[in-house]
Design a protein around this motif. Structure first.
Motif, PDB file in Angstrom:
ATOM      1  N   LEU B 277       0.810  -1.217   0.000  1.00 41.21           N
ATOM      2  CA  LEU B 277       0.000   0.000   0.000  1.00 41.21           C
ATOM      3  C   LEU B 277       0.843   1.267   0.000  1.00 41.21           C
ATOM      4  N   LYS B 278       1.953   1.243   0.736  1.00 46.05           N
ATOM      5  CA  LYS B 278       2.685   2.499   0.895  1.00 46.05           C
ATOM      6  C   LYS B 278       3.894   2.626  -0.019  1.00 46.05           C
ATOM      7  N   ASP B 279       4.456   1.528  -0.434  1.00 43.05           N
ATOM      8  CA  ASP B 279       5.650   1.634  -1.261  1.00 43.05           C
ATOM      9  C   ASP B 279       5.396   1.273  -2.719  1.00 43.05           C
ATOM     10  N   ILE B 280       4.594   0.245  -2.932  1.00 44.93           N
ATOM     11  CA  ILE B 280       4.421  -0.210  -4.316  1.00 44.93           C
ATOM     12  C   ILE B 280       3.301   0.551  -5.012  1.00 44.93           C
ATOM     13  N   ALA B 281       2.115   0.565  -4.395  1.00 47.04           N
ATOM     14  CA  ALA B 281       0.970   1.187  -5.068  1.00 47.04           C
ATOM     15  C   ALA B 281       1.213   2.664  -5.419  1.00 47.04           C
ATOM     16  N   PRO B 282       1.737   3.492  -4.505  1.00 47.44           N
ATOM     17  CA  PRO B 282       1.929   4.904  -4.878  1.00 47.44           C
ATOM     18  C   PRO B 282       2.861   5.075  -6.068  1.00 47.44           C
ATOM     19  N   ASN B 283       3.782   4.147  -6.238  1.00 51.07           N
ATOM     20  CA  ASN B 283       4.697   4.275  -7.358  1.00 51.07           C
ATOM     21  C   ASN B 283       4.048   3.925  -8.685  1.00 51.07           C
ATOM     22  N   MET B 284       2.877   3.293  -8.621  1.00 49.26           N
ATOM     23  CA  MET B 284       2.187   3.092  -9.900  1.00 49.26           C
ATOM     24  C   MET B 284       0.885   3.870  -9.928  1.00 49.26           C
ATOM     25  N   ALA B 285       0.774   4.887  -9.087  1.00 44.13           N
ATOM     26  CA  ALA B 285      -0.472   5.643  -9.004  1.00 44.13           C
ATOM     27  C   ALA B 285      -0.846   6.236 -10.356  1.00 44.13           C
ATOM     28  N   SER B 286       0.132   6.816 -11.039  1.00 39.24           N
ATOM     29  CA  SER B 286      -0.180   7.442 -12.315  1.00 39.24           C
ATOM     30  C   SER B 286      -0.683   6.385 -13.284  1.00 39.24           C
ATOM     31  N   TYR B 287      -0.029   5.241 -13.229  1.00 44.15           N
ATOM     32  CA  TYR B 287      -0.410   4.145 -14.099  1.00 44.15           C
ATOM     33  C   TYR B 287      -1.823   3.676 -13.773  1.00 44.15           C
ATOM     34  N   LEU B 288      -2.112   3.541 -12.474  1.00 40.46           N
ATOM     35  CA  LEU B 288      -3.433   3.067 -12.069  1.00 40.46           C
ATOM     36  C   LEU B 288      -4.515   4.048 -12.502  1.00 40.46           C
ATOM     37  N   PHE B 289      -4.197   5.328 -12.429  1.00 44.35           N
ATOM     38  CA  PHE B 289      -5.147   6.339 -12.838  1.00 44.35           C
ATOM     39  C   PHE B 289      -5.482   6.171 -14.324  1.00 44.35           C
ATOM     40  N   LEU B 290      -4.457   5.959 -15.109  1.00 37.58           N
ATOM     41  CA  LEU B 290      -4.675   5.735 -16.537  1.00 37.58           C
ATOM     42  C   LEU B 290      -5.527   4.493 -16.768  1.00 37.58           C
ATOM     43  N   VAL B 291      -5.216   3.460 -16.024  1.00 35.67           N
ATOM     44  CA  VAL B 291      -5.971   2.218 -16.160  1.00 35.67           C
ATOM     45  C   VAL B 291      -7.441   2.461 -15.851  1.00 35.67           C
ATOM     46  N   PHE B 292      -7.689   3.241 -14.794  1.00 38.77           N
ATOM     47  CA  PHE B 292      -9.073   3.475 -14.415  1.00 38.77           C
ATOM     48  C   PHE B 292      -9.809   4.241 -15.520  1.00 38.77           C
ATOM     49  N   ILE B 293      -9.151   5.194 -16.118  1.00 36.76           N
ATOM     50  CA  ILE B 293      -9.791   5.970 -17.183  1.00 36.76           C
ATOM     51  C   ILE B 293     -10.132   5.080 -18.372  1.00 36.76           C
ATOM     52  N   LEU B 294      -9.191   4.220 -18.726  1.00 37.72           N
ATOM     53  CA  LEU B 294      -9.466   3.318 -19.841  1.00 37.72           C
ATOM     54  C   LEU B 294     -10.606   2.367 -19.503  1.00 37.72           C
ATOM     55  N   LEU B 295     -10.591   1.894 -18.260  1.00 34.54           N
ATOM     56  CA  LEU B 295     -11.653   0.992 -17.823  1.00 34.54           C
ATOM     57  C   LEU B 295     -13.004   1.679 -17.912  1.00 34.54           C
ATOM     58  N   PHE B 296     -13.022   2.932 -17.483  1.00 30.75           N
ATOM     59  CA  PHE B 296     -14.249   3.721 -17.480  1.00 30.75           C
ATOM     60  C   PHE B 296     -14.826   3.772 -18.890  1.00 30.75           C
ATOM     61  N   SER B 297     -13.979   4.107 -19.852  1.00 29.78           N
ATOM     62  CA  SER B 297     -14.521   4.232 -21.201  1.00 29.78           C
ATOM     63  C   SER B 297     -14.908   2.872 -21.752  1.00 29.78           C
ATOM     64  N   SER B 298     -14.135   1.847 -21.438  1.00 28.27           N
ATOM     65  CA  SER B 298     -14.501   0.543 -22.006  1.00 28.27           C
ATOM     66  C   SER B 298     -15.767   0.012 -21.354  1.00 28.27           C
ATOM     67  N   SER B 299     -15.985   0.270 -20.060  1.00 30.07           N
ATOM     68  CA  SER B 299     -17.224  -0.265 -19.491  1.00 30.07           C
ATOM     69  C   SER B 299     -18.439   0.502 -19.993  1.00 30.07           C
ATOM     70  N   MET B 300     -18.252   1.801 -20.288  1.00 29.51           N
ATOM     71  CA  MET B 300     -19.391   2.519 -20.881  1.00 29.51           C
ATOM     72  C   MET B 300     -19.737   1.950 -22.250  1.00 29.51           C
ATOM     73  N   LEU B 301     -18.698   1.690 -23.024  1.00 31.42           N
ATOM     74  CA  LEU B 301     -18.950   1.117 -24.343  1.00 31.42           C
ATOM     75  C   LEU B 301     -19.648  -0.231 -24.220  1.00 31.42           C
ATOM     76  N   LEU B 302     -19.144  -1.032 -23.272  1.00 32.14           N
ATOM     77  CA  LEU B 302     -19.753  -2.355 -23.088  1.00 32.14           C
ATOM     78  C   LEU B 302     -21.211  -2.216 -22.690  1.00 32.14           C
TER      79      LEU B 302
END
Lengths: 361, 372, 339
Positions: B277-302
């Motif tokens: 939670l404190k060392d690994i996840a924050p280092n991919m926060a930007s990546y996770l944010f991007l993933v969430f955005i892509l997920l958002f658009s793909s689930s709307m399409l679905l």
């Protein structure tokens, strides 16, 4: 009883295209570290030196063998016991940049120790301790507090990490290539600082590929090659009177300021290099005078025989290949032990008091 | 996916560039002229869709703008804002998205005709609907001053229906992304951190779910259970689209796990959960944010495609339902383009906006892309 | 005279501003000379070496010129440089051995590279195989992927490839740094042999490791914070350095046989100044134990003994040169050297 006893530690890695094979990074390595002693562990890439450091720090489990700290086997430690172990044994790693989480300030490495090991100490008491630890590594608190890692120099970063270890009741410090990324002009200061800590009773395992650094700082030296010990003993003996051909060739290859590389038997040297690299690609052609002589091939084979089990002369003998198919990957420990015992490392012989050399084939 | 732990580190290693060259206000003023060409047709639709929601300010996330003057922020965050506000793609994408989100939230309140909750008949009494049904020419009307986007075959106001639909589509998209994110993160972190046999099992499970045909599954489920709520649709989408999140997170965890600072945290006595939670996840926060955005658009399409096929929730209207009823009632044959083009175009714009902001965010997070 | 560099100035663009990485550098390399370029990280040595072959997008040429075999190198014009690369001047960049494309066999990569230089692979293939044999690589390396080669083998293969067109000057940037000691020696001796066989006329070997240069270089050029500190024959630099930086640097290097209990070494306190806003005067001033008032002025790079150039006021004074009066402190720009 020694402070740390490394007892026939072996480490196998999965390898090959489908993880089907096994490679031995370490084969039955045994030596001890006493209190307040600096032992340098010298080896080239692939010798298994860093793996051994990680095994001692419990970051990697050994495949066989055990490590005892003050008599207690640490390889089986869990939870509370492991937590206590880290109170006494700590590590500093090669790349200072990678040792800090770039998102947090430098102070966090101290805060983590505070939370986990000294939760009862108040902020002021803790600050006083951190201050004296920084003093021990000749750092000014104002230079490091409240800064991000990239705002410190490499030397400062490594010192902070050593200071962090000193906050605990550390008895043994595993220093894995801690100065190889530093600039030449500041390296020796970090070395001298380690010497100062040793005088205060700290035991240090100094892992390096640089013979001159190992020679400068250590009381005893262990030369590791392809996962087995080639030579070990008191540092002046190993460097002053090297007996193993590998140690000799290493010493001949070290670039020195005031001594030229001349008059050193290139055949022997190249043999050492080539058998580590790829004997399948033997040089040929009449013109390859300097870099390959026909006499080279037998020498190389003899050497290969020394480090490889029978019938296993693969193209990259730097690690010992062991037979194994995917379904054998999770080998039971009795079978593993049997396999390892069937291919024991070269025997160590005491050639003079405090100086051991592996028997060469 | 080019984002990796690298950018975060590199971003940290550079001092903040001299404070923002232009104030956020300037950036916004520039926006309309700087907007890329495809906006032409989109703008028209956008304006139409907004008719009921004029209140929406055309500004990128106001929170960002408000945060800008506060120089005392952490350097990382500050630097991020600095680059975020200067990135045209990001500002454009987020603006488009904001317009639709605000329309979805406040639109129904301001809709010119209230919806009866049916995809085709919003605002029209039942008897009128019946009359319309028997009227051969139908009541489909061209867009006019009264009905900005025209009327459906049943006399429903297309604009009003769309405003309600947007809300449902966003809701399902968000729920889908949320569930997929939660499951994917949990499994990805577990597999990547623990490794070994647990990783083998989770990988196997992930691969099984990947090979499962979601559409067929939904049809089978639909045959037994009548899907009533957007919640169920969101969960279903989440439960079928998490695997690639899990895979990506697992891979990232594997690489981050090897970093020395993770070893140092272990030597400091930290437990696995804390390190993740404190060392690994924050280092991919930007990546996770991007993933969430892509997920958002793909689930709307679905969700839109499920609704279009009639597999969606029955008690609400969504963009997919609109297109579904337009098709059912031969809007194409009747040349009633205002019935199906607006929802289709809205969907396209929403996804386009998200993808553009995704590209923009990637540039903001990744110093390498930033340089050029 | 093979290479002649005159008052070269290169900056390096970063997010924080322009780094003056090479600040008015003049030197020359003779035919057949292996010149070592030594210095600590961030002193501009790699920027200098790179700029003579390929000016990266982030690097900017502010002034100065470089001349190779009497022809001016158009270093500011990356396109015009194409004509010179590999044929006249060749670079083995840092980390070249880990930069090989993992999906290309070595032979294929070599062919593509040569094609981009307008050379047909077939015309040099035989020579390539011969030279690969010379460095102990059987010619089937051409059919192998980079991961099938060890670090030392990749390094040797890269070196053979970059010198296949017999360039006049080879610039080798940290080619021995990531290697094990025995491989290091093989690569070092290979560099010398390349010169002997005439594969290259002269060479600039960039490294932070002075002891490697003591082995293979004819002369050593020491850089500090974007400027030249000292240049002389390698034995002279190692045994009789005149610049305090070189003296202190050499004194801080542990050698085999030196132990802390018999002869403790000391490092150089402090850090090099930031090259974003370098201080006026001698850049080593803040760390130098011999600094005096005159050092607030920029020292010239002067030949104090035949073939021995130094940029240091103290060394000039010791050599009996009249260095003139020190500027009054008010005139000196009162910048502190380092943070």
């Amino acid at each position: 009883m020694s402070m740390l006893e490394i007892d026939k530690v072996s480490k196998l890695y999965k390898s090959g295209t489908f993880g089907g094979g096994l490679k031995a990074a370490l084969r039955q390595v045994s030596f001890n570290i006493e209190r307040g002693e600096v032992v340098s562990l010298i080896g080239e890439s692939g010798s298994g030196k860093s793996t051994l450091g990680k095994i001692i720090l419990r970051l990697v489990p050994p495949s066989a063998g055990c490590v005892r700290f003050e008599g207690a086997d640490i390889t089986q430690m869990k939870g509370r016991a492991l937590h206590e172990y880290y109170r006494y044994v700590q590590g500093v790693f090669q790349d200072p940049f990678s040792s800090y989480n770039p998102l947090y300030k430098v102070d966090r490495v101290f805060d983590m120790v505070h939370q986990e090991f000294f939760p009862h100490l108040s902020g002021d008491e803790w600050a006083a301790r951190v201050g004296s630890a920084l003093e021990a590594v000749t750092l000014n608190p104002g230079d490091v507090f409240n800064k991000f890692p990239h705002q410190l120099s490499g030397g400062q970063q490594q010192r902070v990490l050593v200071a962090r270890a000193l906050l605990l009741d550390v008895k043994l410090l595993i220093a894995d290539e801690i100065i190889s990324m530093l600039d030449a002009s500041t390296r020796v200061d970090v070395l001298n600082m380690l010497v100062g800590l040793k005088k205060r009773g700290l035991g240090i395992l100094f892992i390096t590929h640089d013979l001159s650094l190992g020679n400068y700082i250590s009381d005893r030296t262990v030369i590791l090659r392809n996962g087995t010990i080639a030579e070990m003993g008191l540092t002046p003996l190993v460097f002053g009177n090297p007996r193993h051909s590998y140690t000799v060739s290493l010493l001949k290859a070290v670039p020195q300021l005031h001594k030229k590389w001349e008059d050193i038997d290139i055949d022997e040297l190249l043999a050492a290099e080539l058998d580590r690299e790829a004997p399948a690609l033997a040089p040929r052609g009449p013109e390859s005078r300097r870099y390959s002589k026909s006499s080279l091939a037998p020498a190389r084979q003899a050497r290969a025989k020394d480090i490889l089990p029978q019938g296993e002369q693969g193209p990259r003998p730097s690690l010992m290949d062991l037979p194994g198919a995917p379904w054998q990957r999770k080998m039971s420990s009795p079978r593993l032990a049997k396999l390892l015992l069937s291919q024991p490392p070269p025997e160590l012989v005491e050639v003079e008091e405090g100086h051991f050399v592996a028997v060469e084939g | 996916m080019s984002a990796n732990p690298g950018p975060a580190r590199a971003a940290g290693s550079s001092t903040p560039a001299p404070v923002a060259t232009g104030s956020p206000g300037e950036e916004l003023d520039e926006l309309p002229s700087a907007a890329p060409a495809p906006q032409g047709p989109g703008e028209r639709l956008e304006k139409g869709a907004l008719a009921g929601a004029q209140a929406a300010p055309v500004a990128p996330t106001p929170t960002l703008a408000a945060g800008a003057p506060a120089v005392r922020l952490g350097r990382q965050r500050w630097e991020f804002l600095h680059y975020a506000l200067r990135n045209r793609k990001l500002v454009f994408g987020f603006s488009v998205e904001l317009v639709f989100v605000l329309a979805a939230i406040f639109g129904p309140l301001a809709a010119p005709y209230s919806s009866a909750g049916d995809s085709s008949s919003a605002g029209v009494p039942l008897k009128d609907q019946c009359a319309a049904f028997f009227c051969a020419s139908g009541m489909t009307t061209h867009p006019s001053a009264h009905h900005l986007l025209g009327m459906t075959y049943f006399g429903g106001d297309v604009l009003s229906i769309m405003l309600y639909s947007l809300r449902e589509t966003y809701l399902v998209g968000f729920l889908g992304a949320l569930f997929a994110g939660i499951i994917g993160l949990a499994l990805g972190f577990t597999a990547g951190w623990r490794g070994g046999w647990l990783d083998d099992i989770l990988q196997l499970f992930t691969n099984v779910v990947i090979t499962m045909p979601a559409l067929v599954l939904l049809i089978v489920i639909g045959a037994y259970v009548k899907i009533h709520s957007p919640l169920f649709e969101g969960i279903f989408i989440g439960a079928t689209s998490w695997p690639w999140v899990a895979r990506a997170v697992r891979a990232q965890t594997f690489t981050l796990r090897e970093r020395d600072f993770v070893d140092l945290a272990r030597l400091s006595g930290k437990g696995g959960v804390s390190i993740v939670l404190k060392d690994i996840a924050p280092n991919m926060a930007s990546y996770l944010f991007l993933v969430f955005i892509l997920l958002f658009s793909s689930s709307m399409l679905l969700s839109v495609s499920y609704d279009f096929l009639g597999l969606g929730p029955t008690n609400v209207v969504s963009l997919g339902d609109m297109m579904n009823s337009a098709m059912l009632w031969s809007a194409l044959n009747l040349k009633a383009w205002w019935w199906f083009i607006p929802p289709g175009a809205a969907m396209a714009l929403i996804v386009f906006g998200l993808l553009i902001s995704n590209i923009g965010l990637d540039e903001v997070f990744n110093p390498k892309l930033r340089e050029s | 005279m093979s290479l002649k560099v005159d008052n070269l100035r290169i900056t390096y663009r970063t997010l924080r501003g322009d780094v003056k990485a090479v600040d008015g550098v003049s030197f020359s390399v003779s035919d057949g000379e292996i010149m070592g370029l030594a210095g600590e990280s961030g002193c501009g040595k790699s920027t200098l070496g790179n700029s003579l072959v390929f000016l990266e997008g982030r690097m900017r040429h502010l002034g100065g010129r470089a001349e190779l075999d009497g022809r001016e190198l158009p270093i500011a014009d990356t396109r015009a440089m194409n004509e010179y690369r590999m044929r006249q001047v060749s670079l083995i960049p840092q980390y070249a051995m880990s930069a090989l494309n993992p999906t290309r066999k070595f032979g294929k990569m070599a062919a593509e590279l040569l094609k981009s230089r307008g050379v047909r692979f077939a015309t040099v293939e035989e020579e390539l195989r011969r030279r690969l044999g010379l460095v102990g690589l059987a010619d089937n390396v051409l059919n192998l992927y980079p991961f099938e080669l060890s670090g030392g083998m990749r390094q040797r293969a890269t070196m053979v490839l970059s010198t296949i067109l017999n360039p006049s000057l080879l610039i080798a940037d940290e080619v021995t740094s990531a290697l094990d000691v025995s491989t290091q020696r093989a690569v070092g001796e290979m560099l010398m042999e390349f010169r002997e066989r005439g594969f290259v006329k002269s060479m600039i070997v960039i490294t932070h490791d002075m002891s490697i240069l003591a082995q293979i270089a004819d002369s050593i050029l020491v850089m500090y914070a974007g400027k030249l500190a000292e240049k002389a024959g390698s034995d002279t630099v190692v045994n009789n350095p005149l610049h305090p930086y070189t003296q202190l640097l050499l004194a801080s290097l542990p050698e085999v046989g030196v132990r802390y209990d018999t002869s403790a070494l000391v490092g150089i306190p402090g850090r090099p100044p930031s090259l974003l806003h370098p201080p006026a005067g001698c850049r080593f001033r803040a760390r130098c134990p011999f600094a005096f008032e005159k050092c607030t002025e920029d020292p010239p790079f002067m030949e104090l003994q035949p073939g021995h150039q130094v940029a240091c006021w103290k060394a000039m004074k010791d050599a009996g040169l009249d260095i003139g009066p020190a500027v009054p402190p008010a005139a000196a720009v009162g910048e502190e050297a380092s943070r």
